[in-house]
Scaffold this motif. Structure first.
Motif, PDB file in Angstrom:
ATOM      1  N   TYR A  43     -29.709  15.870  41.214  1.00 25.19           N
ATOM      2  CA  TYR A  43     -29.599  15.735  42.666  1.00 25.19           C
ATOM      3  C   TYR A  43     -29.999  14.346  43.136  1.00 25.19           C
ATOM      4  CZ  TYR A  43     -29.220  20.782  42.490  1.00 25.19           C
ATOM      5  OH  TYR A  43     -28.812  22.059  42.201  1.00 25.19           O
ATOM      6  N   MET A  44     -29.303  13.895  44.167  1.00 24.78           N
ATOM      7  CA  MET A  44     -29.627  12.614  44.800  1.00 24.78           C
ATOM      8  C   MET A  44     -29.613  12.874  46.313  1.00 24.78           C
ATOM      9  SD  MET A  44     -27.134  10.134  42.531  1.00 24.78           S
ATOM     10  CE  MET A  44     -25.652  11.053  42.907  1.00 24.78           C
ATOM     11  N   PRO A  45     -30.694  13.426  46.852  1.00 27.50           N
ATOM     12  CA  PRO A  45     -30.649  13.874  48.254  1.00 27.50           C
ATOM     13  C   PRO A  45     -30.330  12.729  49.224  1.00 27.50           C
ATOM     14  CG  PRO A  45     -32.645  14.637  47.141  1.00 27.50           C
ATOM     15  CD  PRO A  45     -31.992  13.657  46.222  1.00 27.50           C
ATOM     16  N   THR A  63     -40.493  16.096  50.900  1.00 29.01           N
ATOM     17  CA  THR A  63     -40.851  15.058  49.932  1.00 29.01           C
ATOM     18  C   THR A  63     -42.041  15.494  49.085  1.00 29.01           C
ATOM     19  OG1 THR A  63     -42.290  13.995  51.537  1.00 29.01           O
ATOM     20  CG2 THR A  63     -40.040  13.180  51.416  1.00 29.01           C
ATOM     21  N   HIS A  89     -35.222   3.776  49.778  1.00 26.90           N
ATOM     22  CA  HIS A  89     -35.686   4.754  48.796  1.00 26.90           C
ATOM     23  C   HIS A  89     -36.433   4.139  47.624  1.00 26.90           C
ATOM     24  CE1 HIS A  89     -32.657   8.017  50.167  1.00 26.90           C
ATOM     25  NE2 HIS A  89     -33.849   8.255  50.649  1.00 26.90           N
ATOM     26  N   GLY A 102     -36.117   9.555  54.553  1.00 31.56           N
ATOM     27  CA  GLY A 102     -37.116  10.503  55.044  1.00 31.56           C
ATOM     28  C   GLY A 102     -38.398   9.834  55.504  1.00 31.56           C
ATOM     29  N   THR A 159     -41.026   8.724  53.999  1.00 28.79           N
ATOM     30  CA  THR A 159     -41.581   7.553  53.314  1.00 28.79           C
ATOM     31  C   THR A 159     -40.488   6.526  53.140  1.00 28.79           C
ATOM     32  OG1 THR A 159     -41.026   8.615  51.221  1.00 28.79           O
ATOM     33  CG2 THR A 159     -43.311   8.792  51.959  1.00 28.79           C
ATOM     34  N   SER A 180     -32.840   7.493  45.557  1.00 31.54           N
ATOM     35  CA  SER A 180     -33.282   8.761  46.147  1.00 31.54           C
ATOM     36  C   SER A 180     -33.589   9.775  45.050  1.00 31.54           C
ATOM     37  CB  SER A 180     -32.198   9.305  47.084  1.00 31.54           C
ATOM     38  OG  SER A 180     -32.403  10.675  47.307  1.00 31.54           O
ATOM     39  N   ALA A 181     -32.725   9.808  44.030  1.00 27.63           N
ATOM     40  CA  ALA A 181     -32.973  10.721  42.908  1.00 27.63           C
ATOM     41  C   ALA A 181     -34.332  10.414  42.291  1.00 27.63           C
ATOM     42  CB  ALA A 181     -31.870  10.582  41.867  1.00 27.63           C
ATOM     43  N   GLN A 236     -34.258  13.842  52.969  1.00 24.64           N
ATOM     44  CA  GLN A 236     -35.413  14.523  52.381  1.00 24.64           C
ATOM     45  C   GLN A 236     -36.025  15.517  53.357  1.00 24.64           C
ATOM     46  OE1 GLN A 236     -36.971  10.519  51.604  1.00 24.64           O
ATOM     47  NE2 GLN A 236     -37.571  11.341  49.624  1.00 24.64           N
ATOM     48  N   LEU A 237     -35.324  15.705  54.453  1.00 16.87           N
ATOM     49  CA  LEU A 237     -35.818  16.632  55.468  1.00 16.87           C
ATOM     50  C   LEU A 237     -34.832  17.772  55.586  1.00 16.87           C
ATOM     51  CD1 LEU A 237     -36.474  13.973  58.232  1.00 16.87           C
ATOM     52  CD2 LEU A 237     -38.112  14.833  56.559  1.00 16.87           C
ATOM     53  N   TRP A 250     -28.631   3.418  46.813  1.00 15.59           N
ATOM     54  CA  TRP A 250     -29.445   4.177  47.767  1.00 15.59           C
ATOM     55  C   TRP A 250     -29.665   5.603  47.251  1.00 15.59           C
ATOM     56  CZ3 TRP A 250     -29.118   8.367  51.141  1.00 15.59           C
ATOM     57  CH2 TRP A 250     -29.900   8.316  52.298  1.00 15.59           C
ATOM     58  N   LEU A 251     -28.570   6.189  46.720  1.00 10.95           N
ATOM     59  CA  LEU A 251     -28.668   7.556  46.209  1.00 10.95           C
ATOM     60  C   LEU A 251     -29.366   7.614  44.861  1.00 10.95           C
ATOM     61  CD1 LEU A 251     -25.158   8.667  47.405  1.00 10.95           C
ATOM     62  CD2 LEU A 251     -27.297   9.789  48.044  1.00 10.95           C
ATOM     63  N   ILE A 302     -36.951   8.715  43.590  1.00 14.53           N
ATOM     64  CA  ILE A 302     -38.127   8.935  44.457  1.00 14.53           C
ATOM     65  C   ILE A 302     -38.449  10.433  44.549  1.00 14.53           C
ATOM     66  CG2 ILE A 302     -36.974   9.098  46.722  1.00 14.53           C
ATOM     67  CD1 ILE A 302     -39.107   7.474  47.934  1.00 14.53           C
ATOM     68  N   ASN A 303     -37.397  11.263  44.505  1.00 17.29           N
ATOM     69  CA  ASN A 303     -37.632  12.703  44.652  1.00 17.29           C
ATOM     70  C   ASN A 303     -37.997  13.401  43.350  1.00 17.29           C
ATOM     71  OD1 ASN A 303     -37.172  13.671  47.481  1.00 17.29           O
ATOM     72  ND2 ASN A 303     -35.343  12.427  47.203  1.00 17.29           N
ATOM     73  N   PHE A 304     -37.381  12.972  42.270  1.00 17.42           N
ATOM     74  CA  PHE A 304     -37.527  13.754  41.038  1.00 17.42           C
ATOM     75  C   PHE A 304     -38.211  13.017  39.891  1.00 17.42           C
ATOM     76  CE2 PHE A 304     -33.806  15.464  43.339  1.00 17.42           C
ATOM     77  CZ  PHE A 304     -34.370  16.668  43.700  1.00 17.42           C
ATOM     78  N   GLN A 331     -34.855  11.103  35.106  1.00 16.84           N
ATOM     79  CA  GLN A 331     -35.567  12.258  35.671  1.00 16.84           C
ATOM     80  C   GLN A 331     -36.247  13.086  34.591  1.00 16.84           C
ATOM     81  OE1 GLN A 331     -33.074  14.299  38.625  1.00 16.84           O
ATOM     82  NE2 GLN A 331     -32.047  12.342  38.871  1.00 16.84           N
TER      83      GLN A 331
END
Ligand code: SF4
Ligand code: SF4
Ligand code: SF4
Lengths: 181, 791
Positions: free
Chosen positions: B72-74, B90, A153, A14, A16, A132-133, B77-78, A128-129, A135-137, A101
């Motif tokens: 979840y592991m998006p 994000t 990520h 995304g 960032t 991602s978890a 992010q969009l 990578w995933l 960075i997002n949560f 998380q």
């Protein structure tokens, strides 16, 4: 040094993306600043080497030098146990991704939560995933990936590195910034 | 509760209840129209949720989703699904519609499950409509002798016992309605909360199981497939099973109907011995169930390599999992493509209304690369005639490059690594190309062994190298020998088999039922599936296969050259390895679990979903595994298992489903159940610990499988057997005695005798206390004697 772009070319993310580690001192500084760092080591550490040293030996040294506990996923734990290393904990890659998380959770009783997580040794897409978890949560956690390939990520990642440069970088980050903690 | 059925003027069945008292509350004036016919002589009482709508089982889903929280592991992010967007989700930001990243992630899960269900359901609808057209609406459905409960999933979900094609069609009406609703929930500005997106994914997964069951029931009943046959024939598989002296027809996909017309036409016109028909993916299973002389070429990942090999005189595609660029690839080796399904017309001209000989002439001359045909009879004739005419012509055409040509071309490699970066498994393609520069094709052959046949490497190569063809050429010596025996799909599990194993499964003495399903997106080849199945069969688990995994497991041979199907029986029993059939046949695995509740525990199935799912979740140590899960169908299949409370393990690529369902063994409050005997709240051990879990590698899969087979209801003997397997595998692969054994010990008798000393020490260290063994349920209304209440 290759460019800071996803190693698997479709794995863009995304708005960032990870900052490329240009100087290894960055990693040292992050470790020094962290209250409760954690190292998450996947099964590729069983087959990867840095120069002639196995990655398991490398991480034992890394963990001991910086006083950082290790979560060893899948059968990676076996290699740590066999070497008599007792600061490694066993969780699955997905389990540790889930646990991190939880802002309350920590690998051992100490003042938590974890605020810095370093990763190594997973299939590229899987890491990578996982990142991602986080960075997002898990906005309370900064992440550093120690593999050769750029992981967008993460908070910090090496750009895609030649093996030689990666070996050098790994060696440099073994030395604590301003002495051992 | 008073439930009535009635026939409407349009001969639709209407379920009507003035007042329906259920565990979910009391409903007035419930009325559901269910199709064209009605079953008025089935005396099993109707349960509380016949044909549940999208939210009727929501509270059951929420129970599971509270214990097994989505992680979840998006992958993105969009969101760019509507013109409000793109929206940046994000750092806690919400999209213009109000959705956050959790909601959006759950929405993607639902979207995938919807797509998967739609693929199965459309297949099922085509099958049933086609068979009604062929055999009439009153054609009777059967799973064969020894099966009285023919469609357990359908009975459970809908309250209908489908006995004819017409009734099967009515069941599909229900499924299609549900799918429309769950799909609509993905629209902008509908569902907003992650937990309700997830619940709907569970719902459509459940509906998917019904659709699959109906599809297989219809084809088993009408096409002469093996009917619940533990001794379904062993059939030859592998590329070398095809006879190059005959005209070769390659059928790819999942819907067997067009291929049956090809086989029928060949035998009716006396040319059956001139052609050889082989299949890729589930069509392969079903042509072999139709005619044991048909060949199983291999799983989905082999389609490109077989097409590239140039053997196929005609390529026939039906639906699902076919390469969307198949026409391009087939054109290069002069194999005409016949598209037979409205879902995948592949841009080919529709020649349905043309004269057969004209079509054949155009295909054989190369004037057109392929055709789309809507008429099954015409498909049979065109394919057979074209294959026979193409065969002598095509023999002269080379397909793969020579080894010398590969060496020559490889010299210009730019060493740009793009091939490696494109490869989903990070295969060392470039290194193999560099070795080929020296004339060493060994490394290219090694890449072939672990290659999933996606051809992403070659589409990334700036030199336009046909890298996959190079691998196929390099490994020619291997695949030309590829021949192995697999057991044809047997169909459902017999009631009599369930009678034998029901009790030992529920008590835990048969430690588990493992269901290997799905695709061939393997991280490092398919050997892991075989080794896993062999190890667990040795440990007296029942191992059931379906789909591409069922082919892959047969590719590994023992020292005597025998495959696992030749070594192990096909009965539903401890130590057996069964193949139920194609993907849609995997519904029989859920069906077997449901039948355990019905036959062994004598629970009513009819419209009684929550109770049966609760029974299975707490008692039946079933574990679904999809080592190479790839498709959205695999996602909806998994969702069907989740709603039944059955845990599912996927291989590392399964992380790309972007959401796990993880339990927290460290949170005691998450593992509370009701004791149905006493109405007490009781804490049980974390079993099954997770509901959806991607393993990192084979080793983790071995240990996780044993662990996820643990259930609260295990008897002492069952628990000690399950723990022995878990401990043994943990010591083998993780290298030490697991530290959580004390949490699984309820009483002394749970302790495996030979491990007493170690476990006692661990219990002491952890201040272990004896725990009750409840009659476990997550549903309060199921507490006996009315001690429970609604909840
Ligand atoms: S659906 Fe919602 S999040 Fe997605 S683009 Fe539209 S407004 Fe944005
Ligand atoms: S075709 Fe095989 S080697 Fe090439 S990218 Fe796909 S998996 Fe990798
Ligand atoms: S992508 Fe093509 S040119 Fe680049 S390294 Fe691979 S084979 Fe060589």
């Amino acid at each position: 040094m290759m460019r800071a772009e996803p190693w698997q070319s479709a794995e863009v993310c995304g708005p960032t993306k990870a900052q490329g580690i240009k100087k290894t001192a960055v990693v040292g500084a992050l470790i020094k600043k962290a209250k409760y760092p954690l190292l998450v080591v996947g099964a590729q550490a069983l087959t990867e080497k840095t120069r002639k040293k196995s990655m398991i030996d490398y991480f034992i040294e890394f963990s001991t030098t910086h006083n950082i506990p290790i979560v060893a996923t899948a059968n990676t734990i076996k290699a740590f146990k066999e070497k008599g290393f007792d600061n490694a904990y066993s969780y699955g890659a997905m389990e540790i991704t889930g646990r991190l998380q939880d802002h309350e959770w920590k690998v051992a009783p100490k003042k938590g939560p974890h605020d810095l997580v370093m990763t190594f040794g997973f299939p590229y897409y899987m890491e990578w995933l996982m990142l991602s978890a986080l960075i997002n949560f898990s906005p309370h956690i900064k992440t550093v990936t120690l593999g050769r390939y750029y992981q967008p990520h993460a908070t910090w990642s090496f750009p895609n590195l030649k093996k030689q440069n990666w070996n050098d970088a790994l060696k440099e980050i073994l030395t604590p910034v301003g002495g051992a903690k | 509760m008073k439930v009535e059925f009635a026939l409407t003027e349009q001969k639709r069945a209407r379920l009507k209840a003035d007042k329906l008292d259920t565990g979910f509350g009391s409903f007035r004036n419930v009325e559901v129209t269910i199709g064209k016919v009605v079953d008025d002589d089935w005396d099993e009482p109707m349960g509380p949720t016949p044909m549940p709508d999208v939210t009727m089982l929501r509270s059951w889903d929420h129970k599971l989703l509270t214990r097994y929280r989505p992680a979840y592991m998006p992958a993105c992010q969009l969101c760019c699904l509507c013109t409000f967007g793109k929206c940046d989700l994000t750092s806690g930001k919400r999209g213009a519609c109000g959705l956050d990243i959790e909601g959006q992630s759950a929405r993607i899960v639902l979207a995938a499950a919807n797509i998967g269900c739609a693929a199965h359901l459309a297949h099922s609808r085509h099958m049933v409509d086609h068979m009604i057209h062929e055999f009439g609406p009153r054609f009777e459905l059967t799973q064969g002798d020894g099966v009285e409960i023919e469609a357990p999933v359908t009975r459970l979900v809908t309250g209908i016992r489908p006995r004819t094609l017409e009734e099967a069609s009515a069941v599909l009406d229900y499924c299609e309605t549900q799918l429309t609703h769950t799909l609509s929930a993905v629209h902008t500005g509908q569902e907003g909360s992650w937990i309700d997106f997830e619940s709907k994914a569970f719902h459509v997964g459940m509906v998917d199981q019904v659709g699959m069951e109906i599809a297989d029931l219809a084809q088993i009943s009408t096409l002469g497939f093996p009917q619940s046959d533990p001794e379904a024939p062993l059939v030859e598989a592998g590329i070398s099973s095809m006879d190059p002296k005959k005209a070769m027809i390659l059928a790819i996909g999942h819907n067997v109907v067009p291929a049956t017309y090809i086989m029928d036409y060949a035998s009716e016109t006396g040319v059956a011995d001139k052609i050889d028909i082989g299949g890729i993916c589930c069509t392969a299973w079903d042509i072999a169930r139709y005619d044991a002389k048909a060949k199983i070429v291999g799983p989905i990942s082999w389609q490109l390599r077989f097409v590239r090999s140039g053997f196929a005189d005609v390529v026939v595609v039906d639906e699902q999992c076919i390469r969307t660029d198949i026409v391009e690839h087939a054109k290069k080796v002069h194999s005409p493509v016949i598209a037979t399904c409205d879902k995948s017309a592949m841009g080919l001209p529709d020649r349905t209304d043309d004269d057969v000989d004209d079509i054949v002439q155009d295909l054989v001359s190369g004037k057109i690369a392929g055709v789309y045909l809507r008429d099954h009879a015409k498909i049979g004739e065109v394919v057979v005639k074209t294959a026979i005419k193409m065969h002598p012509k095509r023999k002269k055409k080379g397909s793969l490059p020579s080894k010398a040509k590969i060496k020559e071309l490889a010299q210009a490699c730019r060493q740009c690594s793009e091939c490696i970066r494109a490869c989903p498994n990070n295969q060392p393609v470039m290194d193999a190309v560099l070795a080929a520069q020296e004339g060493n094709l060994g490394p290219l052959a090694d890449v072939y062994d672990e290659c999933i046949g996606c051809a992403r490497c070659e589409s990334a190569c700036p030199n336009d190298y046909e890298l996959h063809s190079w691998m196929v050429k390099a490994a020619e010596g291997r695949w030309k020998q590829e021949s192995f025996m697999v057991r044809s799909g047997r169909g459902a599990i017999k009631d009599t088999e369930i009678r034998t194993v029901g009790q030992p499964i529920v008590f835990g003495e048969i430690p588990g039922v493992i269901a290997h399903v799905g695709c061939a997106n393997y991280p490092d080849g398919g050997r892991a599936i075989h080794d896993h199945a062999e190890e667990f069969a040795k440990r007296r688990f029942i191992v059931v296969f379906s789909g591409c995994a069922a082919m892959t497991v047969g590719t590994i041979k023992d020292d005597e050259g025998k495959s696992i199907y030749e070594r192990r029986p096909g009965t539903f029993d401890a130590g057996s390895v069964l193949n139920v059939g194609s993907c849609v046949a995997n519904s029989h695995i859920a069906g077997a679990a449901i039948k355990i509740a019905s036959i062994f525990a004598k629970r009513n199935l009819r419209g009684n979903y929550e109770e049966i799912a609760d029974y299975i979740h707490n008692r039946v140590g079933a574990v679904g595994i999809s080592w190479g899960a790839m498709s959205q169908k695999a996602a909806s299949i998994a969702a069907g298992f989740w709603r039944l409370g059955v845990p599912v393990i996927v291989g590392p690529h399964g992380t790309k489903y972007r959401r796990m369902l993880l339990g927290r063994a460290d949170k005691a409050e998450d593992w509370m159940v009701w004791d149905a005997r006493t109405g007490d709240r009781v804490q049980v051990a974390a079993g099954p610990e997770h509901l959806f879990y991607a393993v990192e590698n084979f080793e983790e899969m071995m240990v996780m499988t044993a662990k996820l087979a643990i259930r609260p209801n295990d008897t002492a003997k069952g628990r000690s057997i399950k723990l022995s397997h878990y401990i043994d595998l943990h010591e083998t692969y993780m290298g030490y005695f697991p530290e959580d054994i004390h949490t699984y010990i309820r009483r002394e008798t749970d302790i495996p005798i030979t491990l007493k000393a170690k476990i006692h020490a661990q219990m002491k260290e952890n201040k272990w206390k004896e725990k009750p063994i409840p009659d476990p349920t997550l549903v309060r209304r199921l507490v006996y004697g009315g001690k429970g209440g609604g909840e």
